[in-house]
Design a protein around this motif. Structure first.
Motif, PDB file in Angstrom:
ATOM      1  N   GLY A   1      -3.105   3.811 -20.476  1.00  0.00           N
ATOM      2  CA  GLY A   1      -3.132   3.841 -19.193  1.00  0.00           C
ATOM      3  C   GLY A   1      -3.825   2.462 -18.650  1.00  0.00           C
ATOM      4  O   GLY A   1      -3.199   1.822 -17.621  1.00  0.00           O
ATOM      5  N   ASP A   2      -4.990   2.407 -19.165  1.00  0.00           N
ATOM      6  CA  ASP A   2      -5.706   0.902 -18.796  1.00  0.00           C
ATOM      7  C   ASP A   2      -5.031  -0.382 -19.068  1.00  0.00           C
ATOM      8  O   ASP A   2      -4.621  -1.356 -18.112  1.00  0.00           O
ATOM      9  CB  ASP A   2      -6.995   0.971 -19.674  1.00  0.00           C
ATOM     10  CG  ASP A   2      -8.064   2.103 -19.256  1.00  0.00           C
ATOM     11  OD1 ASP A   2      -7.839   2.638 -18.283  1.00  0.00           O
ATOM     12  OD2 ASP A   2      -9.113   2.240 -19.684  1.00  0.00           O
ATOM     13  N   LYS A   3      -4.196  -0.395 -20.517  1.00  0.00           N
ATOM     14  CA  LYS A   3      -3.458  -1.449 -20.634  1.00  0.00           C
ATOM     15  C   LYS A   3      -2.380  -1.801 -19.687  1.00  0.00           C
ATOM     16  O   LYS A   3      -1.868  -2.710 -19.508  1.00  0.00           O
ATOM     17  CB  LYS A   3      -3.023  -1.568 -22.027  1.00  0.00           C
ATOM     18  CG  LYS A   3      -3.986  -1.822 -23.030  1.00  0.00           C
ATOM     19  CD  LYS A   3      -3.659  -1.814 -24.535  1.00  0.00           C
ATOM     20  CE  LYS A   3      -4.962  -2.094 -25.395  1.00  0.00           C
ATOM     21  NZ  LYS A   3      -4.703  -2.164 -26.793  1.00  0.00           N
ATOM     22  N   GLN A   4      -1.540  -0.491 -19.473  1.00  0.00           N
ATOM     23  CA  GLN A   4      -0.527  -0.668 -18.653  1.00  0.00           C
ATOM     24  C   GLN A   4      -1.099  -0.970 -17.082  1.00  0.00           C
ATOM     25  O   GLN A   4      -0.180  -1.874 -16.628  1.00  0.00           O
ATOM     26  CB  GLN A   4       0.158   0.615 -18.558  1.00  0.00           C
ATOM     27  CG  GLN A   4       1.054   1.008 -19.620  1.00  0.00           C
ATOM     28  CD  GLN A   4       1.363   2.628 -19.562  1.00  0.00           C
ATOM     29  OE1 GLN A   4       1.388   3.318 -18.388  1.00  0.00           O
ATOM     30  NE2 GLN A   4       2.067   3.406 -20.497  1.00  0.00           N
ATOM     31  N   ALA A   5      -2.170  -0.573 -16.755  1.00  0.00           N
ATOM     32  CA  ALA A   5      -2.583  -0.966 -15.334  1.00  0.00           C
ATOM     33  C   ALA A   5      -2.931  -2.646 -15.540  1.00  0.00           C
ATOM     34  O   ALA A   5      -2.642  -3.211 -14.188  1.00  0.00           O
ATOM     35  CB  ALA A   5      -3.647  -0.301 -15.037  1.00  0.00           C
ATOM     36  N   ALA A   6      -3.722  -2.972 -16.561  1.00  0.00           N
ATOM     37  CA  ALA A   6      -3.928  -4.259 -16.706  1.00  0.00           C
ATOM     38  C   ALA A   6      -2.451  -5.260 -16.628  1.00  0.00           C
ATOM     39  O   ALA A   6      -2.339  -6.404 -15.938  1.00  0.00           O
ATOM     40  CB  ALA A   6      -4.693  -4.643 -17.754  1.00  0.00           C
TER      41      ALA A   6
ATOM     42  N   SER B   1       0.983   2.667 -26.002  1.00  0.00           N
ATOM     43  CA  SER B   1       1.847   3.706 -25.180  1.00  0.00           C
ATOM     44  C   SER B   1       2.370   4.564 -26.333  1.00  0.00           C
ATOM     45  O   SER B   1       2.331   5.674 -26.467  1.00  0.00           O
ATOM     46  CB  SER B   1       2.993   3.105 -24.534  1.00  0.00           C
ATOM     47  OG  SER B   1       3.730   4.133 -24.060  1.00  0.00           O
ATOM     48  N   GLN B   2       3.059   3.814 -27.381  1.00  0.00           N
ATOM     49  CA  GLN B   2       3.547   4.721 -28.607  1.00  0.00           C
ATOM     50  C   GLN B   2       2.348   5.306 -29.413  1.00  0.00           C
ATOM     51  O   GLN B   2       2.769   6.510 -29.810  1.00  0.00           O
ATOM     52  CB  GLN B   2       4.206   3.850 -29.409  1.00  0.00           C
ATOM     53  CG  GLN B   2       5.644   3.489 -28.790  1.00  0.00           C
ATOM     54  CD  GLN B   2       6.441   4.281 -28.362  1.00  0.00           C
ATOM     55  OE1 GLN B   2       6.822   5.420 -29.188  1.00  0.00           O
ATOM     56  NE2 GLN B   2       7.150   4.508 -27.177  1.00  0.00           N
ATOM     57  N   LYS B   3       1.271   4.855 -29.631  1.00  0.00           N
ATOM     58  CA  LYS B   3       0.308   5.246 -30.285  1.00  0.00           C
ATOM     59  C   LYS B   3       0.050   6.583 -29.431  1.00  0.00           C
ATOM     60  O   LYS B   3      -0.171   7.835 -30.288  1.00  0.00           O
ATOM     61  CB  LYS B   3      -0.823   4.473 -30.323  1.00  0.00           C
ATOM     62  CG  LYS B   3      -0.884   3.411 -31.606  1.00  0.00           C
ATOM     63  CD  LYS B   3      -2.184   2.727 -31.587  1.00  0.00           C
ATOM     64  CE  LYS B   3      -2.072   1.741 -32.677  1.00  0.00           C
ATOM     65  NZ  LYS B   3      -3.311   1.026 -32.595  1.00  0.00           N
TER      66      LYS B   3
ATOM     67  N   ASP C   1       1.323  -5.383 -26.832  1.00  0.00           N
ATOM     68  CA  ASP C   1       0.108  -4.686 -26.842  1.00  0.00           C
ATOM     69  C   ASP C   1       0.056  -3.259 -26.113  1.00  0.00           C
ATOM     70  O   ASP C   1      -0.163  -2.082 -26.286  1.00  0.00           O
ATOM     71  CB  ASP C   1      -1.130  -5.223 -26.352  1.00  0.00           C
ATOM     72  CG  ASP C   1      -1.496  -6.252 -27.570  1.00  0.00           C
ATOM     73  OD1 ASP C   1      -0.936  -6.228 -28.583  1.00  0.00           O
ATOM     74  OD2 ASP C   1      -2.129  -7.377 -27.141  1.00  0.00           O
ATOM     75  N   VAL C   2       0.810  -3.431 -24.875  1.00  0.00           N
ATOM     76  CA  VAL C   2       1.078  -2.463 -23.906  1.00  0.00           C
ATOM     77  C   VAL C   2       2.012  -1.397 -24.565  1.00  0.00           C
ATOM     78  O   VAL C   2       1.539  -0.102 -24.582  1.00  0.00           O
ATOM     79  CB  VAL C   2       1.471  -2.846 -22.445  1.00  0.00           C
ATOM     80  CG1 VAL C   2       1.899  -1.496 -21.674  1.00  0.00           C
ATOM     81  CG2 VAL C   2       0.477  -3.709 -21.855  1.00  0.00           C
TER      82      VAL C   2
END
Length: 104
Positions: free
Chosen positions: A54-59, A75-77, A70-71
């Motif tokens: 969620g943090d990476k998606q928001a960033a 997400s898949q992990k 990376d996003v």
């Protein structure tokens, strides 16, 4: 064998049985706490992966310098970890239902 020897042997057997019973109960408690600890750790890991995703998606949405790969990997992990925990839950529920439906 006289009565004294028989009583002494019985007392030793009772003491050993009590000791074995307490060791078995301690082992059961350890197994239960190990499983509970493993489940807590697994849920904590899934939660951390979902928060990271969620943090990476928001960033990424904010336009920060983060690669789309990376996003997607994060997400898949989190998705795979969640599915694994969900499958464990489903198997536990199925085992519970099987045991509860057993006739005694």
């Amino acid at each position: 064998m006289n009565n004294f020897q028989i009583n002494r042997a019985l007392a030793e057997m009772r003491a050993l049985a009590a000791q074995a019973g307490s060791q078995t109960k301690a082992a059961e408690r350890t197994a239960e706490s190990d499983f509970g600890d493993a489940m807590k750790q697994a849920l904590g890991t899934v939660n951390a992966l979902q928060q990271d995703s969620g943090d990476k998606q928001a960033a990424f949405v904010r336009g920060e310098n983060i690669a789309l790969t990376d996003v997607m990997i994060a997400s898949q992990k989190s998705k795979v970890a969640f599915e694994a925990v969900k499958q464990v839950r489903n198997h536990l529920l199925e085992a519970y239902r099987t045991v509860s439906n057993m006739q005694v």
